[in-house]
Design a protein around this motif. Structure first.
Motif, mmCIF file in Angstrom:
data_model
loop_
_atom_site.group_PDB
_atom_site.id
_atom_site.type_symbol
_atom_site.label_atom_id
_atom_site.label_comp_id
_atom_site.label_asym_id
_atom_site.label_seq_id
_atom_site.Cartn_x
_atom_site.Cartn_y
_atom_site.Cartn_z
ATOM 1 N N ASP A 12 6.752 -11.469 11.245
ATOM 2 C CA ASP A 12 6.382 -10.055 11.409
ATOM 3 C C ASP A 12 5.966 -9.460 10.059
ATOM 4 N N ILE A 13 6.781 -9.721 9.061
ATOM 5 C CA ILE A 13 6.545 -9.183 7.722
ATOM 6 C C ILE A 13 5.268 -9.768 7.136
ATOM 7 N N ILE A 14 5.076 -11.048 7.292
ATOM 8 C CA ILE A 14 3.905 -11.729 6.746
ATOM 9 C C ILE A 14 2.633 -11.185 7.391
ATOM 10 N N VAL A 15 2.642 -11.061 8.708
ATOM 11 C CA VAL A 15 1.471 -10.545 9.431
ATOM 12 C C VAL A 15 1.185 -9.106 8.991
ATOM 13 N N GLY A 16 2.226 -8.294 8.868
ATOM 14 C CA GLY A 16 2.058 -6.914 8.414
ATOM 15 C C GLY A 16 1.528 -6.830 6.995
ATOM 16 N N ALA A 17 1.993 -7.737 6.137
ATOM 17 C CA ALA A 17 1.533 -7.755 4.743
ATOM 18 C C ALA A 17 0.052 -8.102 4.653
ATOM 19 N N LEU A 18 -0.453 -8.763 5.660
ATOM 20 C CA LEU A 18 -1.880 -9.080 5.704
ATOM 21 C C LEU A 18 -2.700 -7.935 6.286
ATOM 22 N N GLY A 19 -2.022 -6.817 6.577
ATOM 23 C CA GLY A 19 -2.723 -5.648 7.092
ATOM 24 C C GLY A 19 -3.058 -5.735 8.561
ATOM 25 N N LYS A 58 -10.993 -14.412 12.522
ATOM 26 C CA LYS A 58 -11.433 -13.814 13.785
ATOM 27 C C LYS A 58 -11.246 -12.299 13.784
ATOM 28 N N ASP A 59 -10.706 -11.786 12.684
ATOM 29 C CA ASP A 59 -10.492 -10.344 12.526
ATOM 30 C C ASP A 59 -9.635 -9.774 13.653
ATOM 31 N N MET A 60 -8.581 -10.493 13.989
ATOM 32 C CA MET A 60 -7.682 -10.083 15.065
ATOM 33 C C MET A 60 -6.667 -9.052 14.562
ATOM 34 N N TRP A 61 -6.193 -8.226 15.479
ATOM 35 C CA TRP A 61 -5.097 -7.287 15.255
ATOM 36 C C TRP A 61 -5.395 -6.290 14.147
ATOM 37 N N ARG A 62 -6.631 -5.932 14.029
ATOM 38 C CA ARG A 62 -7.056 -4.971 13.010
ATOM 39 C C ARG A 62 -6.448 -3.601 13.329
ATOM 40 N N PRO A 63 -5.947 -2.888 12.328
ATOM 41 C CA PRO A 63 -5.385 -1.561 12.579
ATOM 42 C C PRO A 63 -6.489 -0.563 12.936
ATOM 43 N N CYS A 64 -6.093 0.480 13.641
ATOM 44 C CA CYS A 64 -7.093 1.493 14.006
ATOM 45 C C CYS A 64 -7.394 2.376 12.795
ATOM 46 N N GLY A 123 -0.749 16.488 11.984
ATOM 47 C CA GLY A 123 -1.881 16.635 11.074
ATOM 48 C C GLY A 123 -1.495 16.435 9.619
ATOM 49 N N LYS A 124 -0.224 16.662 9.313
ATOM 50 C CA LYS A 124 0.267 16.510 7.944
ATOM 51 C C LYS A 124 0.854 15.131 7.666
ATOM 52 N N CYS A 125 1.152 14.374 8.730
ATOM 53 C CA CYS A 125 1.877 13.121 8.486
ATOM 54 C C CYS A 125 1.209 11.859 9.022
ATOM 55 N N TYR A 126 0.181 11.981 9.850
ATOM 56 C CA TYR A 126 -0.367 10.783 10.485
ATOM 57 C C TYR A 126 -0.909 9.764 9.489
ATOM 58 N N GLU A 127 -1.393 10.231 8.337
ATOM 59 C CA GLU A 127 -1.969 9.301 7.361
ATOM 60 C C GLU A 127 -0.928 8.367 6.751
ATOM 61 N N LYS A 128 0.362 8.692 6.905
ATOM 62 C CA LYS A 128 1.424 7.797 6.418
ATOM 63 C C LYS A 128 1.402 6.463 7.168
ATOM 64 N N PHE A 129 0.787 6.464 8.342
ATOM 65 C CA PHE A 129 0.791 5.266 9.185
ATOM 66 C C PHE A 129 -0.525 4.510 9.167
ATOM 67 N N VAL A 130 -1.448 4.966 8.340
ATOM 68 C CA VAL A 130 -2.733 4.297 8.210
ATOM 69 C C VAL A 130 -2.590 3.186 7.181
ATOM 70 N N ILE A 131 -3.063 2.012 7.533
ATOM 71 C CA ILE A 131 -3.013 0.893 6.600
ATOM 72 C C ILE A 131 -4.163 1.052 5.620
ATOM 73 N N PRO A 132 -3.859 1.077 4.320
ATOM 74 C CA PRO A 132 -4.930 1.265 3.319
ATOM 75 C C PRO A 132 -5.981 0.164 3.414
ATOM 76 N N GLU A 133 -7.214 0.546 3.144
ATOM 77 C CA GLU A 133 -8.310 -0.412 3.240
ATOM 78 C C GLU A 133 -8.141 -1.596 2.302
ATOM 79 N N ASP A 134 -7.539 -1.381 1.128
ATOM 80 C CA ASP A 134 -7.427 -2.481 0.178
ATOM 81 C C ASP A 134 -6.438 -3.549 0.639
ATOM 82 N N VAL A 135 -5.678 -3.276 1.686
ATOM 83 C CA VAL A 135 -4.787 -4.286 2.249
ATOM 84 C C VAL A 135 -5.548 -5.148 3.248
ATOM 85 N N ASP A 136 -6.673 -4.638 3.731
ATOM 86 C CA ASP A 136 -7.431 -5.360 4.736
ATOM 87 C C ASP A 136 -8.163 -6.530 4.079
ATOM 88 N N ILE A 137 -7.577 -7.682 4.162
ATOM 89 C CA ILE A 137 -8.068 -8.881 3.495
ATOM 90 C C ILE A 137 -9.448 -9.286 4.003
#
Length: 152
Positions: A12-19, A58-64, A123-137
Motif C-alpha cells: 500500500d505504502i509503496i504504491v502510494g509513494a509512486l503517486g 500502463k498509467d494505472m490508478w492515476r489520481p484525479c 474549498g479550503k482543504c480539498y487541495e490537501k488530498f491532491v497528489i503533487p505532480e512531481d510525485v507522478d513518475i
C-alpha cells in the motif's frame, strides 16, 4: 542470490509513494497477484518490481486532478454552501463506494473539519488530498525522455 522480501501491507505504502491511488479492491487483487505463495504475507522484490513497472507504464490508478476532487465535494453539497457536515461525510465514507474503516474516517475528519464551525469547508482543504505532480513518475518519465531527445 539473496532473496529480498517485503511485507504485503507495505505494498500500500509503496504504491502510494509512486503517486498511485487504486481502489481498495484493486489493491487487494494486486497484493494477491504479487504475494509469495510459499511465504504468505510477503512479497518478493523480484516479483513486485515488474508488477509496479507495469502499473506505471500502463498509467494505472492515476489520481484525479484537483478540479475533479473539488467537483466531487461540490456534488455532495446540495445546498451549495461550501460546507459539509462531518456526520454526512462519515455516512458517505462508510456506506458508499470504497467503504472506509472507522480509523480511516477519523484520520480524514481530523484533517478536514474546522473545529470552530464543526463543518468541512472543502474549498479550503480539498487541495490537501491532491497528489503533487512531481510525485507522478509517469509524467516525470515523459519530461525526462523529451529532454533527452531534445538534447541529442
Amino acid at each position: 542470490m539473496v532473496n529480498c522480501f517485503t511485507i504485503c501491507r507495505n505494498v500500500d505504502i509503496i504504491v502510494g509513494a509512486l503517486g498511485r491511488v487504486p481502489r481498495k479492491a484493486e489493491l487487494r487483487q494486486f497484493k494477491k497477484q504479487v504475494e509469495d505463495p510459499e511465504v504468505k504475507g510477503t512479497v518478493r522484490i523480484e516479483v513486485l518490481l515488474p508488477a509496479l513497472k507495469e502499473i506505471l507504464m500502463k498509467d494505472m490508478w492515476r489520481p484525479c486532478p484537483k478540479e475533479e476532487l473539488l467537483e466531487a465535494f461540490e456534488f455532495f453539497d446540495s445546498k451549495g454552501t461550501g460546507r459539509l457536515s462531518p456526520k454526512y461525510m462519515r455516512k458517505l465514507l462508510t456506506e458508499h463506494g470504497d467503504k472506509f474503516s472507522e480509523e480511516e474516517v477519523e484520520s480524514f475528519l481530523s484533517v478536514v473539519v474546522n473545529p470552530f464551525r464543526d463543518k468541512i469547508e472543502y474549498g479550503k482543504c480539498y487541495e490537501k488530498f491532491v497528489i503533487p505532480e512531481d510525485v507522478d513518475i509517469f509524467d516525470n518519465r515523459r519530461k525526462i525522455i523529451s529532454e533527452i531527445k531534445r538534447d541529442t
